[in-house]
Design a protein around this motif. Structure first.
Motif, PDB file in Angstrom:
ATOM      1  N   HIS A 151       0.839  -1.207   0.000  1.00  0.00           N
ATOM      2  CA  HIS A 151       0.000   0.000   0.000  1.00  0.00           C
ATOM      3  C   HIS A 151       0.874   1.257   0.000  1.00  0.00           C
ATOM      4  CE1 HIS A 151      -3.668  -2.206   1.969  1.00  0.00           C
ATOM      5  NE2 HIS A 151      -3.203  -2.818   0.890  1.00  0.00           N
ATOM      6  N   ALA A 152       2.092   1.124   0.534  1.00  0.00           N
ATOM      7  CA  ALA A 152       3.005   2.262   0.592  1.00  0.00           C
ATOM      8  C   ALA A 152       4.196   2.019  -0.330  1.00  0.00           C
ATOM      9  CB  ALA A 152       3.464   2.501   2.035  1.00  0.00           C
ATOM     10  N   SER A 153       5.274   1.425   0.207  1.00  0.00           N
ATOM     11  CA  SER A 153       6.459   1.239  -0.642  1.00  0.00           C
ATOM     12  C   SER A 153       7.210  -0.045  -0.332  1.00  0.00           C
ATOM     13  CB  SER A 153       7.410   2.430  -0.468  1.00  0.00           C
ATOM     14  OG  SER A 153       7.765   2.590   0.895  1.00  0.00           O
ATOM     15  N   GLN A 177       7.822   1.932  -9.213  1.00  0.00           N
ATOM     16  CA  GLN A 177       7.083   3.190  -9.067  1.00  0.00           C
ATOM     17  C   GLN A 177       7.520   4.200 -10.122  1.00  0.00           C
ATOM     18  OE1 GLN A 177       7.372   4.874  -5.061  1.00  0.00           O
ATOM     19  NE2 GLN A 177       5.154   4.794  -4.964  1.00  0.00           N
ATOM     20  N   LYS A 181       4.758   5.159 -12.992  1.00  0.00           N
ATOM     21  CA  LYS A 181       4.100   6.395 -12.585  1.00  0.00           C
ATOM     22  C   LYS A 181       3.324   7.050 -13.720  1.00  0.00           C
ATOM     23  CE  LYS A 181       4.977  10.925 -10.526  1.00  0.00           C
ATOM     24  NZ  LYS A 181       6.012  11.875 -10.017  1.00  0.00           N
ATOM     25  N   SER A 201      -2.854  -0.464  -3.954  1.00  0.00           N
ATOM     26  CA  SER A 201      -1.420  -0.432  -4.193  1.00  0.00           C
ATOM     27  C   SER A 201      -0.954   0.970  -4.584  1.00  0.00           C
ATOM     28  CB  SER A 201      -1.060  -1.417  -5.303  1.00  0.00           C
ATOM     29  OG  SER A 201       0.250  -1.194  -5.785  1.00  0.00           O
ATOM     30  N   SER A 202       0.171   1.367  -4.024  1.00  0.00           N
ATOM     31  CA  SER A 202       0.737   2.667  -4.405  1.00  0.00           C
ATOM     32  C   SER A 202       1.190   2.671  -5.858  1.00  0.00           C
ATOM     33  CB  SER A 202       1.913   3.014  -3.495  1.00  0.00           C
ATOM     34  OG  SER A 202       2.941   2.039  -3.608  1.00  0.00           O
ATOM     35  N   ARG A 205      -2.895   2.458  -7.834  1.00  0.00           N
ATOM     36  CA  ARG A 205      -4.144   3.084  -7.389  1.00  0.00           C
ATOM     37  C   ARG A 205      -4.581   4.248  -8.283  1.00  0.00           C
ATOM     38  NH1 ARG A 205      -1.007   4.992  -2.528  1.00  0.00           N
ATOM     39  NH2 ARG A 205      -1.942   3.172  -1.501  1.00  0.00           N
ATOM     40  N   ASP A 206      -3.644   4.815  -9.026  1.00  0.00           N
ATOM     41  CA  ASP A 206      -3.999   5.918  -9.922  1.00  0.00           C
ATOM     42  C   ASP A 206      -4.256   5.465 -11.360  1.00  0.00           C
ATOM     43  OD1 ASP A 206      -3.750   7.806  -7.857  1.00  0.00           O
ATOM     44  OD2 ASP A 206      -1.588   8.000  -8.197  1.00  0.00           O
TER      45      ASP A 206
END
Length: 416
Positions: A151-153, A177, A181, A201-202, A205-206
């Motif tokens: 969820h973070a890194s 990432q 991105k 998930s980081s 999620r976008d």
């Protein structure tokens, strides 16, 4: 429209089977679909293979060596993670140049590297990535087993021998990432559970995420008379339980939960061992797991052809999927197509497929007693076998799934 489906192997593994079936479905519905693989296993002209040789073996071995060294020469979890530090550049292939859409599936174990993925994302072609496990939304693992570090890194990874904040998983996560991105990436999850994981998930999620399940051709899976199939398999027991996986003794497949539930049926629910028969299909790494089976059993080994699978499903009263996680549940819809009721834990992909006590049974997660109750329910459920088959056709037919993807492809092409 020309679609290139990219997967490490042509037929080995659940993702390969699903990707191959999708290619067939698309070709049957007006799309020119080809498959690009590292490991080709047939003479199908619609499947292309990247150049073989020492280079491809090096990609695989170099990735394993780096993981091995990071774990100070421990083999534990050596094949539970992938870091994609080496791989083949498919953008150089004719198949890639000719494609309008690049459709990624499972590309690990030295097939595509992170640098290779970056070149694909920057090629200007629309890219769809169908998730068959969690690797696209985590750092290095294929199943997070309840961990939420992605969820973070990532970091402090349970699959590494010496987890710490800045371990190998964290470093790979930062690479992913950066690459993902701004990538023009359309994510497809094969179940709502997997889509929910991706949305947390980081990394993803976008990104736009949609759910499209795997497809199944009912022409290849037949519903046959149960008594005839049992005679063919020389099974005379009253109740037949089926269990199958690419490797049936893989810990994540939960064979021990099934065996415990069979013992519970005998010791607590009035069943006799001789009335039960366990039918198994799939590879076995350690045959010692078979010694603890409490009922008569038949182990078929690896089964790849649909005719034999149809016979096994048709012979069984119930298919048990006791996996700790299933991103979809391919064997579940195959079983339903052959009139066999599935029982699975209610925690992941099977929850999309099974309506509790309608077309199967959803047991409480990791509960042996609940799994046994589900098997007992399936033995006596008044569910019409042909109705099970009709339900699979309505939800997972080639036409339905192919058209869902075609609509998605057209949307992406119109934007590009």
């Amino acid at each position: 429209m020309r679609v290139l489906i990219v997967n490490t192997s042509e037929k080995t593994g659940g993702a390969a089977v699903a990707a191959h079936r999708l290619m067939d479905a698309l070709n049957n519905h007006g799309v020119k679909a080809k498959m690009l693989v590292r490991d080709k296993e047939s003479d199908n002209i619609s499947v292309a293979k990247v150049p073989d040789g020492l280079c491809m073996k090096w990609h695989f071995l170099w990735e394993r060596w780096v993981i091995f060294c990071n774990n100070l020469f421990s083999r534990k979890h050596l094949f539970d993670v992938d870091i994609a530090n080496s791989g083949y550049d498919i953008t150089r292939t004719r198949e890639f140049r000719e494609a309008d859409i690049i459709h990624l599936h499972w590309t690990n174990q030295g097939f595509l590297s992170l640098k290779g993925l970056e070149k694909i994302f920057r090629s200007g072609k629309p890219v769809v990535w169908t998730m068959h496990d969690m690797w696209a939304c985590t750092s290095i693992c294929h199943h997070a087993h309840g961990c939420d570090h992605f969820h973070a890194s990532c970091g402090d990874c349970r699959f590494l021998r010496f987890p710490k904040t800045n371990d190998l998983s964290h470093k790979v996560h930062l690479q992913k990432q950066r690459i993902m991105k701004d990538a023009p990436l359309q994510v497809v999850a094969v179940s709502s559970w997997l889509a929910q994981q991706a949305s947390c998930s980081s990394l993803l999620r976008d990104k736009p995420i949609t759910v499209i399940p795997n497809t199944l051709s009912l022409e290849r899976f037949h519903l046959s008379d149960r008594s005839d199939m049992r005679s063919l398999l020389h099974i005379s027991s009253k109740y037949v339980v089926l269990f199958g996986a690419a490797r049936i003794d893989a810990p994540i497949k939960g064979l021990d939960y099934l065996l415990q539930s069979l013992r519970h049926l005998i010791s607590n629910m009035g069943y006799k061992a001789e009335d039960l028969h366990l039918l198994l299909f799939g590879g076995v790494k350690d045959s010692a797991c078979l010694a603890s089976i409490p009922v008569p059993y038949t182990c078929m080994g690896l089964v790849n052809d649909e005719d034999t699978l149809s016979q096994l499903y048709s012979a069984a009263d119930v298919l048990v999927s006791s996996s700790l996680y299933e991103t979809f549940g391919q064997t579940i819809i195959e079983a339903q197509a052959c009139g066999c009721l599935p029982v699975a834990f209610n925690n992941s992909g099977p929850s999309d497929i099974i309506t509790h006590q309608k077309n199967g049974y959803l047991a409480e997660y990791l509960s042996v007693e609940s799994l046994a109750q589900g098997i007992d329910w399936a033995f006596h459920a008044a569910v019409e076998r042909r109705e099970l088959r009709r339900g699979v056709f309505a939800r997972y037919s080639e036409s339905k799934i192919a058209n869902s993807y075609i609509t998605l492809y057209e949307q992406l092409l119109s934007k590009s």
